[in-house]
Enzyme design. Sequence first.
Site, PDB file in Angstrom:
ATOM      1  N   GLY A 212       4.792   1.254  -0.209  1.00 40.16           N
ATOM      2  CA  GLY A 212       5.523   0.816  -1.385  1.00 40.16           C
ATOM      3  C   GLY A 212       5.489  -0.684  -1.565  1.00 40.16           C
TER       4      GLY A 212
ATOM      5  N   GLY B 191      -2.520  -3.378  -8.714  1.00 39.65           N
ATOM      6  CA  GLY B 191      -1.759  -4.600  -8.463  1.00 39.65           C
ATOM      7  C   GLY B 191      -1.497  -5.375  -9.744  1.00 39.65           C
ATOM      8  N   ASP B 192      -2.433  -5.307 -10.694  1.00 40.14           N
ATOM      9  CA  ASP B 192      -2.250  -6.025 -11.956  1.00 40.14           C
ATOM     10  C   ASP B 192      -1.188  -5.342 -12.821  1.00 40.14           C
ATOM     11  OD1 ASP B 192      -4.230  -7.813 -11.160  1.00 40.14           O
ATOM     12  OD2 ASP B 192      -5.811  -6.535 -11.968  1.00 40.14           O
TER      13      ASP B 192
ATOM     14  N   GLY C 169       0.840  -1.202   0.000  1.00 39.91           N
ATOM     15  CA  GLY C 169       0.000   0.000   0.000  1.00 39.91           C
ATOM     16  C   GLY C 169       0.869   1.244   0.000  1.00 39.91           C
ATOM     17  N   ALA C 170       0.589   2.161   0.946  1.00 39.24           N
ATOM     18  CA  ALA C 170       1.316   3.436   1.009  1.00 39.24           C
ATOM     19  C   ALA C 170       2.797   3.227   1.317  1.00 39.24           C
ATOM     20  CB  ALA C 170       0.690   4.338   2.063  1.00 39.24           C
TER      21      ALA C 170
END
Lengths: 286, 286
Positions: B203, B229-230, B200-201
Amino acid sequence: MILTVTLNAALDVTYRVEALNAGTTHRVRDVHTRPGGKGVNVADVLTQLGEPVHATGLAGPELNLPDFVPIAGPSRRTTTVLSTQDDSATLFNEPGPVISAGEWAAFRTHFDTLARDAQVIVLSGSLPPGLPADAYADLIRRAPAPVILDTDGEPLRHGLTARPALVKPNIDELARLLGRIPDLPADCAALGVPVAATLGADGALLTTPDGTWHGQPPRVLSGNPTGAGDAFTAAFARGIATGTPWPAILADAIALSAAAVNTPTAGAYDEATYREFTDLIQVKEA
Amino acid sequence: MILTVTLNAALDVTYRVEALNAGTTHRVRDVHTRPGGKGVNVADVLTQLGEPVHATGLAGPELNLPDFVPIAGPSRRTTTVLSTQDDSATLFNEPGPVISAGEWAAFRTHFDTLARDAQVIVLSGSLPPGLPADAYADLIRRAPAPVILDTDGEPLRHGLTARPALVKPNIDELARLLGRIPDLPADCAALGVPVAATLGADGALLTTPDGTWHGQPPRVLSGNPTGAGDAFTAAFARGIATGTPWPAILADAIALSAAAVNTPTAGAYDEATYREFTDLIQVKEA
Protein backbone atom coordinates in the site's frame (compact mmCIF):
# COMPACT_ATOMS: atom_id res chain seq x y z
CA MET A 1 26.11 -5.61 -59.82
CA ILE A 2 24.22 -7.46 -57.07
CA LEU A 3 20.67 -6.23 -56.41
CA THR A 4 19.18 -6.71 -52.95
CA VAL A 5 15.46 -6.34 -52.30
CA THR A 6 13.97 -5.47 -48.90
CA LEU A 7 10.19 -5.24 -49.04
CA ASN A 8 9.86 -4.90 -45.25
CA ALA A 9 12.62 -2.38 -44.49
CA ALA A 10 12.93 -1.19 -40.91
CA LEU A 11 14.62 1.28 -38.66
CA ASP A 12 16.96 -0.99 -36.70
CA VAL A 13 17.31 0.26 -33.14
CA THR A 14 19.91 -1.21 -30.81
CA TYR A 15 19.63 -0.70 -27.04
CA ARG A 16 22.45 -1.64 -24.70
CA VAL A 17 21.36 -2.53 -21.16
CA GLU A 18 23.26 -3.99 -18.21
CA ALA A 19 21.11 -7.13 -17.98
CA LEU A 20 17.67 -7.98 -19.32
CA ASN A 21 15.20 -8.98 -16.60
CA ALA A 22 11.60 -9.53 -17.67
CA GLY A 23 9.09 -7.59 -15.60
CA THR A 24 11.53 -4.83 -14.61
CA THR A 25 12.53 -1.34 -15.79
CA HIS A 26 15.76 -0.89 -17.75
CA ARG A 27 17.79 2.24 -18.19
CA VAL A 28 19.08 2.12 -21.77
CA ARG A 29 22.80 2.99 -21.79
CA ASP A 30 23.07 3.87 -25.44
CA VAL A 31 20.81 3.97 -28.45
CA HIS A 32 22.04 3.21 -31.96
CA THR A 33 19.76 3.48 -35.01
CA ARG A 34 20.28 2.63 -38.67
CA PRO A 35 18.08 1.87 -41.66
CA GLY A 36 17.85 -1.92 -41.75
CA GLY A 37 16.02 -4.95 -42.92
CA LYS A 38 17.69 -8.12 -44.17
CA GLY A 39 18.34 -6.96 -47.75
CA VAL A 40 19.84 -3.69 -46.50
CA ASN A 41 22.16 -5.71 -44.25
CA VAL A 42 23.20 -7.93 -47.19
CA ALA A 43 23.96 -4.80 -49.26
CA ASP A 44 25.96 -3.23 -46.42
CA VAL A 45 28.08 -6.37 -46.02
CA LEU A 46 28.69 -6.51 -49.80
CA THR A 47 29.72 -2.84 -49.74
CA GLN A 48 32.19 -3.58 -46.95
CA LEU A 49 33.51 -6.46 -49.12
CA GLY A 50 34.01 -3.99 -51.99
CA GLU A 51 31.35 -5.57 -54.22
CA PRO A 52 29.18 -3.39 -56.49
CA VAL A 53 25.69 -3.59 -54.99
CA HIS A 54 22.37 -1.82 -55.28
CA ALA A 55 19.72 -1.94 -52.52
CA THR A 56 16.05 -1.43 -53.25
CA GLY A 57 12.69 -2.23 -51.69
CA LEU A 58 9.80 -0.44 -50.02
CA ALA A 59 10.43 2.09 -47.22
CA GLY A 60 8.93 5.07 -45.45
CA PRO A 61 10.59 8.46 -45.99
CA GLU A 62 12.12 8.51 -42.48
CA LEU A 63 14.51 5.71 -43.43
CA ASN A 64 16.22 7.89 -46.07
CA LEU A 65 16.93 4.95 -48.35
CA PRO A 66 17.60 6.19 -51.89
CA ASP A 67 16.28 3.95 -54.68
CA PHE A 68 13.59 2.50 -52.42
CA VAL A 69 9.99 2.97 -53.57
CA PRO A 70 8.33 5.26 -51.00
CA ILE A 71 5.35 4.04 -48.96
CA ALA A 72 2.82 6.13 -47.04
CA GLY A 73 2.88 4.42 -43.64
CA PRO A 74 5.81 4.99 -41.28
CA SER A 75 8.38 2.21 -41.58
CA ARG A 76 8.48 -0.39 -38.87
CA ARG A 77 11.14 -0.55 -36.16
CA THR A 78 13.09 -3.56 -35.03
CA THR A 79 14.60 -3.19 -31.59
CA THR A 80 17.54 -5.29 -30.44
CA VAL A 81 18.27 -5.23 -26.71
CA LEU A 82 21.88 -6.21 -26.05
CA SER A 83 22.71 -7.31 -22.52
CA THR A 84 26.21 -6.37 -21.39
CA GLN A 85 26.09 -9.02 -18.68
CA ASP A 86 25.68 -12.14 -20.82
CA ASP A 87 26.13 -10.79 -24.38
CA SER A 88 22.60 -11.94 -25.25
CA ALA A 89 20.42 -10.22 -27.85
CA THR A 90 16.64 -9.96 -27.47
CA LEU A 91 14.71 -8.74 -30.52
CA PHE A 92 11.33 -7.04 -30.90
CA ASN A 93 10.09 -6.77 -34.49
CA GLU A 94 7.15 -4.51 -35.31
CA PRO A 95 4.79 -5.86 -38.01
CA GLY A 96 5.14 -2.83 -40.30
CA PRO A 97 2.59 -0.75 -42.24
CA VAL A 98 0.14 -2.13 -44.80
CA ILE A 99 1.38 -1.79 -48.40
CA SER A 100 -1.18 -0.62 -50.97
CA ALA A 101 -1.72 -2.26 -54.36
CA GLY A 102 -0.41 0.92 -56.01
CA GLU A 103 2.82 0.86 -53.98
CA TRP A 104 3.38 -2.81 -54.89
CA ALA A 105 2.73 -2.10 -58.60
CA ALA A 106 5.18 0.83 -58.48
CA PHE A 107 7.80 -1.42 -56.90
CA ARG A 108 7.48 -4.12 -59.57
CA THR A 109 8.06 -1.56 -62.33
CA HIS A 110 11.09 -0.21 -60.46
CA PHE A 111 12.37 -3.77 -59.90
CA ASP A 112 12.13 -4.61 -63.62
CA THR A 113 14.33 -1.60 -64.44
CA LEU A 114 17.00 -2.30 -61.79
CA ALA A 115 17.05 -6.07 -62.35
CA ARG A 116 18.24 -5.61 -65.96
CA ASP A 117 21.75 -4.74 -64.72
CA ALA A 118 21.93 -7.36 -61.96
CA GLN A 119 24.18 -10.43 -62.01
CA VAL A 120 22.49 -11.82 -58.91
CA ILE A 121 19.31 -10.71 -57.12
CA VAL A 122 18.78 -11.26 -53.39
CA LEU A 123 15.23 -11.26 -51.95
CA SER A 124 15.38 -11.03 -48.17
CA GLY A 125 13.08 -11.03 -45.19
CA SER A 126 9.40 -11.11 -44.37
CA LEU A 127 6.68 -9.61 -46.54
CA PRO A 128 4.94 -6.52 -45.13
CA PRO A 129 1.17 -6.66 -44.51
CA GLY A 130 -0.81 -6.06 -47.71
CA LEU A 131 1.48 -7.95 -50.10
CA PRO A 132 0.34 -11.30 -51.56
CA ALA A 133 2.10 -14.41 -50.19
CA ASP A 134 3.43 -15.08 -53.72
CA ALA A 135 5.09 -11.65 -54.04
CA TYR A 136 8.57 -13.21 -54.03
CA ALA A 137 7.48 -15.92 -56.49
CA ASP A 138 6.30 -13.12 -58.78
CA LEU A 139 9.68 -11.32 -58.56
CA ILE A 140 11.61 -14.56 -59.11
CA ARG A 141 9.60 -15.22 -62.32
CA ARG A 142 10.23 -11.66 -63.59
CA ALA A 143 13.95 -11.73 -62.71
CA PRO A 144 16.43 -11.89 -65.63
CA ALA A 145 19.22 -13.09 -63.26
CA PRO A 146 19.72 -15.85 -60.63
CA VAL A 147 17.75 -15.15 -57.44
CA ILE A 148 18.70 -15.99 -53.83
CA LEU A 149 15.62 -16.20 -51.62
CA ASP A 150 15.91 -15.79 -47.84
CA THR A 151 12.48 -15.78 -46.26
CA ASP A 152 10.14 -17.86 -44.08
CA GLY A 153 6.72 -19.50 -44.04
CA GLU A 154 4.25 -19.01 -46.90
CA PRO A 155 6.48 -16.57 -48.88
CA LEU A 156 9.20 -19.27 -48.86
CA ARG A 157 6.75 -22.03 -49.85
CA HIS A 158 5.40 -19.93 -52.75
CA GLY A 159 8.89 -18.74 -53.71
CA LEU A 160 10.14 -22.33 -54.11
CA THR A 161 7.56 -22.97 -56.84
CA ALA A 162 9.26 -20.25 -58.93
CA ARG A 163 12.60 -22.13 -58.66
CA PRO A 164 15.10 -19.57 -57.32
CA ALA A 165 18.84 -20.21 -57.79
CA LEU A 166 19.22 -20.76 -54.01
CA VAL A 167 17.17 -20.66 -50.83
CA LYS A 168 18.80 -19.95 -47.46
CA PRO A 169 16.61 -21.22 -44.61
CA ASN A 170 17.82 -21.67 -41.05
CA ILE A 171 16.89 -24.83 -39.19
CA ASP A 172 13.73 -23.29 -37.67
CA GLU A 173 12.53 -22.03 -41.06
CA LEU A 174 13.14 -25.48 -42.55
CA ALA A 175 11.12 -27.10 -39.75
CA ARG A 176 8.24 -24.66 -40.31
CA LEU A 177 8.33 -25.32 -44.06
CA LEU A 178 8.21 -29.10 -43.55
CA GLY A 179 5.90 -29.09 -40.54
CA ARG A 180 8.33 -31.40 -38.67
CA ILE A 181 11.96 -31.78 -37.55
CA PRO A 182 14.05 -31.81 -40.76
CA ASP A 183 15.81 -34.98 -41.88
CA LEU A 184 19.13 -33.66 -43.23
CA PRO A 185 20.39 -33.58 -45.92
CA ALA A 186 17.49 -35.50 -47.53
CA ASP A 187 14.82 -32.86 -46.87
CA CYS A 188 16.98 -30.08 -48.33
CA ALA A 189 17.81 -32.11 -51.45
CA ALA A 190 14.10 -32.81 -51.92
CA LEU A 191 13.27 -29.11 -52.24
CA GLY A 192 14.36 -29.24 -55.90
CA VAL A 193 16.60 -26.13 -55.81
CA PRO A 194 20.02 -25.52 -54.22
CA VAL A 195 19.62 -25.01 -50.46
CA ALA A 196 22.11 -23.37 -48.09
CA ALA A 197 20.79 -24.18 -44.62
CA THR A 198 22.30 -22.53 -41.55
CA LEU A 199 22.32 -24.84 -38.54
CA GLY A 200 23.48 -22.57 -35.71
CA ALA A 201 26.34 -24.13 -33.76
CA ASP A 202 26.33 -27.05 -36.24
CA GLY A 203 27.55 -24.85 -39.09
CA ALA A 204 25.83 -24.96 -42.46
CA LEU A 205 24.71 -27.48 -45.05
CA LEU A 206 24.63 -26.93 -48.81
CA THR A 207 22.65 -29.24 -51.12
CA THR A 208 22.90 -28.77 -54.90
CA PRO A 209 22.48 -30.95 -58.00
CA ASP A 210 26.30 -31.06 -58.12
CA GLY A 211 26.83 -32.31 -54.58
CA THR A 212 26.19 -31.85 -50.87
CA TRP A 213 28.62 -30.19 -48.46
CA HIS A 214 28.73 -29.42 -44.76
CA GLY A 215 30.89 -26.77 -43.14
CA GLN A 216 31.65 -25.80 -39.58
CA PRO A 217 33.44 -22.84 -37.97
CA PRO A 218 36.45 -23.70 -35.76
CA ARG A 219 34.63 -22.23 -32.77
CA VAL A 220 31.26 -20.66 -32.11
CA LEU A 221 31.32 -16.94 -31.38
CA SER A 222 28.82 -15.18 -29.14
CA GLY A 223 27.55 -11.69 -29.83
CA ASN A 224 24.86 -10.12 -31.97
CA PRO A 225 23.28 -12.78 -34.21
CA THR A 226 21.26 -10.21 -36.21
CA GLY A 227 22.83 -9.94 -39.57
CA ALA A 228 24.94 -13.11 -39.30
CA GLY A 229 22.49 -14.83 -41.64
CA ASP A 230 22.58 -11.77 -43.90
CA ALA A 231 26.38 -11.91 -44.10
CA PHE A 232 26.02 -15.61 -45.00
CA THR A 233 23.65 -14.63 -47.83
CA ALA A 234 26.01 -11.86 -48.97
CA ALA A 235 28.80 -14.40 -49.42
CA PHE A 236 26.54 -16.58 -51.58
CA ALA A 237 25.50 -13.59 -53.69
CA ARG A 238 29.13 -12.70 -54.35
CA GLY A 239 30.07 -16.34 -54.97
CA ILE A 240 27.28 -16.94 -57.47
CA ALA A 241 28.03 -13.62 -59.22
CA THR A 242 31.71 -14.56 -59.61
CA GLY A 243 31.12 -18.22 -60.54
CA THR A 244 32.95 -19.54 -57.46
CA PRO A 245 32.63 -23.32 -56.84
CA TRP A 246 29.93 -24.29 -54.29
CA PRO A 247 32.18 -25.63 -51.49
CA ALA A 248 34.35 -22.50 -51.62
CA ILE A 249 31.26 -20.30 -51.39
CA LEU A 250 30.03 -22.30 -48.38
CA ALA A 251 33.35 -21.89 -46.55
CA ASP A 252 33.39 -18.16 -47.30
CA ALA A 253 29.79 -17.78 -46.10
CA ILE A 254 30.50 -19.50 -42.78
CA ALA A 255 33.59 -17.33 -42.18
CA LEU A 256 31.76 -14.12 -43.07
CA SER A 257 28.78 -15.08 -40.93
CA ALA A 258 31.02 -15.75 -37.92
CA ALA A 259 32.74 -12.40 -38.49
CA ALA A 260 29.31 -10.67 -38.51
CA VAL A 261 28.31 -12.19 -35.15
CA ASN A 262 31.39 -10.48 -33.77
CA THR A 263 30.14 -6.94 -34.52
CA PRO A 264 27.62 -5.01 -32.44
CA THR A 265 25.28 -4.09 -35.33
CA ALA A 266 23.86 -5.85 -38.36
CA GLY A 267 25.22 -5.15 -41.87
CA ALA A 268 28.87 -5.24 -40.85
CA TYR A 269 31.55 -7.83 -40.13
CA ASP A 270 34.77 -7.88 -38.18
CA GLU A 271 37.64 -7.88 -40.69
CA ALA A 272 40.13 -9.62 -38.38
CA THR A 273 37.71 -12.45 -37.53
CA TYR A 274 36.90 -12.86 -41.24
CA ARG A 275 40.58 -13.12 -42.16
CA GLU A 276 41.27 -15.54 -39.30
CA PHE A 277 38.28 -17.80 -40.03
CA THR A 278 38.72 -17.82 -43.83
CA ASP A 279 41.56 -20.35 -43.54
CA LEU A 280 40.02 -22.37 -40.72
CA ILE A 281 36.58 -23.38 -42.03
CA GLN A 282 36.32 -27.11 -42.68
CA VAL A 283 34.01 -27.98 -45.59
CA LYS A 284 33.42 -31.65 -46.38
CA GLU A 285 31.25 -33.55 -48.77
CA ALA A 286 28.24 -34.84 -46.86
CA MET B 1 -5.75 24.86 -12.28
CA ILE B 2 -3.13 22.18 -11.63
CA LEU B 3 0.14 22.59 -13.54
CA THR B 4 2.22 19.51 -14.34
CA VAL B 5 5.84 19.75 -15.45
CA THR B 6 7.61 17.07 -17.50
CA LEU B 7 11.20 18.03 -18.25
CA ASN B 8 12.04 14.62 -19.74
CA ALA B 9 8.96 13.98 -21.92
CA ALA B 10 8.97 10.84 -24.05
CA LEU B 11 7.17 9.01 -26.76
CA ASP B 12 5.66 6.09 -24.83
CA VAL B 13 5.61 3.00 -27.01
CA THR B 14 3.76 -0.12 -25.90
CA TYR B 15 4.50 -3.49 -27.52
CA ARG B 16 2.32 -6.54 -26.89
CA VAL B 17 4.10 -9.88 -27.24
CA GLU B 18 3.00 -13.42 -26.41
CA ALA B 19 5.76 -14.03 -23.86
CA LEU B 20 9.06 -12.28 -23.19
CA ASN B 21 12.06 -14.60 -23.40
CA ALA B 22 15.49 -13.00 -23.12
CA GLY B 23 17.83 -13.95 -25.96
CA THR B 24 15.06 -14.68 -28.47
CA THR B 25 13.22 -12.86 -31.28
CA HIS B 26 9.70 -11.55 -30.64
CA ARG B 27 7.04 -10.74 -33.17
CA VAL B 28 5.27 -7.65 -31.81
CA ARG B 29 1.49 -8.16 -32.06
CA ASP B 30 0.49 -4.53 -31.77
CA VAL B 31 2.20 -1.20 -31.33
CA HIS B 32 0.62 1.67 -29.41
CA THR B 33 2.30 5.09 -29.13
CA ARG B 34 1.42 8.23 -27.16
CA PRO B 35 3.24 11.31 -25.91
CA GLY B 36 4.21 10.48 -22.35
CA GLY B 37 6.44 11.15 -19.43
CA LYS B 38 5.29 11.17 -15.81
CA GLY B 39 3.85 14.71 -15.75
CA VAL B 40 1.94 14.07 -18.98
CA ASN B 41 0.47 10.96 -17.36
CA VAL B 42 -0.54 12.94 -14.25
CA ALA B 43 -2.24 15.54 -16.46
CA ASP B 44 -4.05 12.86 -18.48
CA VAL B 45 -5.40 11.24 -15.29
CA LEU B 46 -6.53 14.65 -13.96
CA THR B 47 -8.27 15.33 -17.28
CA GLN B 48 -10.09 12.00 -17.02
CA LEU B 49 -11.10 13.03 -13.45
CA GLY B 50 -12.53 16.26 -14.87
CA GLU B 51 -9.96 18.50 -13.14
CA PRO B 52 -8.67 21.66 -14.86
CA VAL B 53 -5.02 20.91 -15.65
CA HIS B 54 -2.23 22.32 -17.76
CA ALA B 55 0.77 20.23 -18.87
CA THR B 56 4.12 21.80 -19.72
CA GLY B 57 7.75 20.81 -19.93
CA LEU B 58 10.43 20.28 -22.57
CA ALA B 59 9.73 18.17 -25.66
CA GLY B 60 10.84 17.56 -29.24
CA PRO B 61 8.46 18.61 -32.03
CA GLU B 62 7.50 14.99 -32.87
CA LEU B 63 5.63 14.69 -29.58
CA ASN B 64 3.11 17.37 -30.60
CA LEU B 65 2.69 18.64 -27.04
CA PRO B 66 1.26 22.16 -27.08
CA ASP B 67 2.57 24.48 -24.35
CA PHE B 68 5.81 22.54 -24.05
CA VAL B 69 9.01 24.46 -24.72
CA PRO B 70 10.55 22.99 -27.89
CA ILE B 71 13.97 21.33 -27.81
CA ALA B 72 16.28 20.58 -30.71
CA GLY B 73 17.11 16.91 -30.10
CA PRO B 74 14.52 14.23 -30.88
CA SER B 75 12.55 13.28 -27.79
CA ARG B 76 13.41 10.03 -26.10
CA ARG B 77 11.29 6.88 -26.31
CA THR B 78 10.20 4.65 -23.50
CA THR B 79 9.18 1.17 -24.62
CA THR B 80 6.93 -1.05 -22.51
CA VAL B 81 6.79 -4.69 -23.54
CA LEU B 82 3.59 -6.32 -22.26
CA SER B 83 3.56 -10.11 -22.12
CA THR B 84 0.15 -11.62 -22.81
CA GLN B 85 1.21 -14.86 -21.12
CA ASP B 86 1.92 -13.55 -17.61
CA ASP B 87 0.67 -9.94 -17.76
CA SER B 88 4.19 -8.69 -16.97
CA ALA B 89 5.56 -5.35 -18.16
CA THR B 90 9.22 -4.88 -19.10
CA LEU B 91 10.39 -1.29 -19.67
CA PHE B 92 13.24 0.19 -21.68
CA ASN B 93 13.84 3.91 -21.08
CA GLU B 94 16.11 5.87 -23.43
CA PRO B 95 18.24 8.55 -21.75
CA GLY B 96 16.93 11.43 -23.91
CA PRO B 97 18.67 14.33 -25.68
CA VAL B 98 20.92 16.88 -23.99
CA ILE B 99 19.10 20.11 -23.06
CA SER B 100 20.93 23.36 -23.82
CA ALA B 101 21.28 26.25 -21.36
CA GLY B 102 19.10 28.35 -23.67
CA GLU B 103 16.30 25.76 -23.69
CA TRP B 104 16.39 25.57 -19.89
CA ALA B 105 16.29 29.38 -19.58
CA ALA B 106 13.34 29.52 -22.00
CA PHE B 107 11.52 26.92 -19.92
CA ARG B 108 11.99 28.80 -16.64
CA THR B 109 10.48 31.96 -18.15
CA HIS B 110 7.56 29.93 -19.51
CA PHE B 111 7.13 28.22 -16.12
CA ASP B 112 6.98 31.58 -14.29
CA THR B 113 4.10 32.66 -16.53
CA LEU B 114 2.08 29.44 -16.24
CA ALA B 115 2.71 28.98 -12.50
CA ARG B 116 0.92 32.26 -11.70
CA ASP B 117 -2.46 30.59 -12.34
CA ALA B 118 -1.67 27.29 -10.64
CA GLN B 119 -3.23 26.07 -7.38
CA VAL B 120 -0.83 23.12 -7.24
CA ILE B 121 2.29 22.37 -9.30
CA VAL B 122 3.48 18.82 -9.97
CA LEU B 123 7.12 18.19 -10.95
CA SER B 124 7.51 14.65 -12.25
CA GLY B 125 10.17 12.31 -13.47
CA SER B 126 13.87 12.26 -14.21
CA LEU B 127 15.86 15.25 -15.41
CA PRO B 128 17.14 15.07 -18.99
CA PRO B 129 20.90 15.22 -19.64
CA GLY B 130 22.18 18.80 -19.59
CA LEU B 131 20.00 20.11 -16.74
CA PRO B 132 21.57 20.85 -13.35
CA ALA B 133 20.72 18.40 -10.54
CA ASP B 134 19.05 21.28 -8.66
CA ALA B 135 16.68 22.13 -11.55
CA TYR B 136 13.65 21.01 -9.54
CA ALA B 137 14.88 22.85 -6.43
CA ASP B 138 15.09 25.99 -8.58
CA LEU B 139 11.50 25.55 -9.82
CA ILE B 140 10.20 24.86 -6.29
CA ARG B 141 11.80 28.10 -5.05
CA ARG B 142 10.27 30.10 -7.92
CA ALA B 143 6.82 28.49 -7.55
CA PRO B 144 4.01 30.68 -6.16
CA ALA B 145 1.92 27.57 -5.28
CA PRO B 146 2.41 24.27 -3.38
CA VAL B 147 4.65 21.84 -5.27
CA ILE B 148 4.46 18.04 -5.39
CA LEU B 149 7.82 16.52 -6.33
CA ASP B 150 8.03 13.00 -7.77
CA THR B 151 11.59 12.22 -8.76
CA ASP B 152 14.59 10.11 -7.82
CA GLY B 153 18.25 10.34 -6.83
CA GLU B 154 20.09 13.66 -6.82
CA PRO B 155 17.15 15.71 -8.18
CA LEU B 156 15.08 14.44 -5.22
CA ARG B 157 17.85 15.16 -2.73
CA HIS B 158 18.29 18.72 -4.06
CA GLY B 159 14.52 19.21 -4.34
CA LEU B 160 13.98 18.41 -0.66
CA THR B 161 16.20 21.35 0.34
CA ALA B 162 13.67 23.68 -1.34
CA ARG B 163 10.88 22.25 0.87
CA PRO B 164 8.14 21.13 -1.54
CA ALA B 165 4.58 20.63 -0.22
CA LEU B 166 4.91 16.86 -0.76
CA VAL B 167 7.36 14.32 -2.11
CA LYS B 168 6.17 10.97 -3.51
CA PRO B 169 8.97 8.41 -3.49
CA ASN B 170 8.44 4.69 -3.92
CA ILE B 171 10.28 2.31 -1.64
CA ASP B 172 13.25 1.91 -4.01
CA GLU B 173 13.62 5.67 -4.39
CA LEU B 174 13.52 6.07 -0.60
CA ALA B 175 16.23 3.42 -0.23
CA ARG B 176 18.42 5.18 -2.81
CA LEU B 177 17.89 8.51 -1.07
CA LEU B 178 18.87 7.07 2.34
CA GLY B 179 21.57 4.71 1.07
CA ARG B 180 19.98 1.85 3.07
CA ILE B 181 16.72 -0.04 3.68
CA PRO B 182 14.21 2.54 4.96
CA ASP B 183 12.99 2.41 8.57
CA LEU B 184 9.31 3.38 8.23
CA PRO B 185 7.66 5.65 9.13
CA ALA B 186 10.62 7.27 10.96
CA ASP B 187 12.76 7.88 7.87
CA CYS B 188 9.87 9.55 6.01
CA ALA B 189 9.00 11.78 8.97
CA ALA B 190 12.67 12.81 9.20
CA LEU B 191 12.66 14.25 5.67
CA GLY B 192 11.07 17.43 7.04
CA VAL B 193 8.28 17.70 4.44
CA PRO B 194 5.09 15.66 3.91
CA VAL B 195 5.95 12.34 2.29
CA ALA B 196 3.57 10.01 0.42
CA ALA B 197 5.55 6.79 -0.05
CA THR B 198 4.22 4.03 -2.27
CA LEU B 199 5.13 0.57 -0.96
CA GLY B 200 3.99 -1.73 -3.77
CA ALA B 201 1.85 -4.59 -2.41
CA ASP B 202 2.08 -3.01 1.07
CA GLY B 203 0.00 0.00 0.00
CA ALA B 204 1.18 3.51 0.83
CA LEU B 205 2.39 5.53 3.80
CA LEU B 206 1.77 9.24 4.37
CA THR B 207 3.80 11.22 6.91
CA THR B 208 2.89 14.86 7.63
CA PRO B 209 3.27 17.29 10.52
CA ASP B 210 -0.43 16.59 11.25
CA GLY B 211 -0.14 12.82 11.49
CA THR B 212 0.96 9.59 9.87
CA TRP B 213 -1.35 7.24 7.98
CA HIS B 214 -1.04 3.93 6.19
CA GLY B 215 -3.43 2.64 3.54
CA GLN B 216 -3.82 -0.62 1.70
CA PRO B 217 -5.88 -1.73 -1.29
CA PRO B 218 -8.29 -4.66 -0.64
CA ARG B 219 -6.37 -6.72 -3.21
CA VAL B 220 -3.33 -6.23 -5.42
CA LEU B 221 -4.07 -5.98 -9.13
CA SER B 222 -1.69 -7.11 -11.81
CA GLY B 223 -1.29 -5.31 -15.12
CA ASN B 224 0.66 -2.33 -16.39
CA PRO B 225 2.41 -0.57 -13.47
CA THR B 226 3.50 2.39 -15.62
CA GLY B 227 1.39 5.31 -14.65
CA ALA B 228 0.05 3.78 -11.40
CA GLY B 229 2.41 6.06 -9.48
CA ASP B 230 1.36 8.98 -11.68
CA ALA B 231 -2.32 8.34 -10.90
CA PHE B 232 -1.34 8.31 -7.20
CA THR B 233 0.31 11.71 -7.66
CA ALA B 234 -2.71 13.03 -9.58
CA ALA B 235 -4.96 12.21 -6.60
CA PHE B 236 -2.64 14.15 -4.26
CA ALA B 237 -2.58 17.12 -6.64
CA ARG B 238 -6.38 17.24 -6.70
CA GLY B 239 -6.62 16.67 -2.94
CA ILE B 240 -4.17 19.47 -2.09
CA ALA B 241 -5.86 21.81 -4.60
CA THR B 242 -9.27 21.18 -3.01
CA GLY B 243 -8.09 21.21 0.62
CA THR B 244 -9.12 17.59 1.24
CA PRO B 245 -7.94 16.08 4.58
CA TRP B 246 -4.74 14.01 4.33
CA PRO B 247 -6.20 10.55 5.11
CA ALA B 248 -8.96 11.02 2.53
CA ILE B 249 -6.40 12.00 -0.09
CA LEU B 250 -4.34 8.92 0.73
CA ALA B 251 -7.36 6.61 0.32
CA ASP B 252 -8.27 8.27 -2.96
CA ALA B 253 -4.69 8.00 -4.25
CA ILE B 254 -4.51 4.27 -3.49
CA ALA B 255 -7.85 3.64 -5.23
CA LEU B 256 -6.89 5.68 -8.29
CA SER B 257 -3.48 4.04 -8.48
CA ALA B 258 -5.04 0.56 -8.38
CA ALA B 259 -7.48 1.61 -11.10
CA ALA B 260 -4.55 2.78 -13.25
CA VAL B 261 -2.73 -0.57 -12.96
CA ASN B 262 -5.86 -2.06 -14.50
CA THR B 263 -5.49 -0.17 -17.82
CA PRO B 264 -3.13 -1.13 -20.63
CA THR B 265 -1.51 2.32 -21.03
CA ALA B 266 -0.25 5.02 -18.68
CA GLY B 267 -2.24 8.23 -18.12
CA ALA B 268 -5.59 6.49 -17.77
CA TYR B 269 -7.53 4.58 -15.11
CA ASP B 270 -10.34 2.06 -15.14
CA GLU B 271 -13.50 3.84 -13.95
CA ALA B 272 -15.19 0.69 -12.59
CA THR B 273 -12.14 -0.33 -10.54
CA TYR B 274 -11.83 3.22 -9.21
CA ARG B 275 -15.50 3.24 -8.10
CA GLU B 276 -15.19 -0.22 -6.56
CA PHE B 277 -11.96 0.50 -4.68
CA THR B 278 -12.96 4.00 -3.48
CA ASP B 279 -15.12 2.48 -0.73
CA LEU B 280 -12.78 -0.39 0.10
CA ILE B 281 -9.46 1.30 0.89
CA GLN B 282 -8.55 0.99 4.58
CA VAL B 283 -6.59 3.99 5.89
CA LYS B 284 -5.38 3.88 9.50
CA GLU B 285 -3.25 6.10 11.67
CA ALA B 286 0.23 4.59 11.83
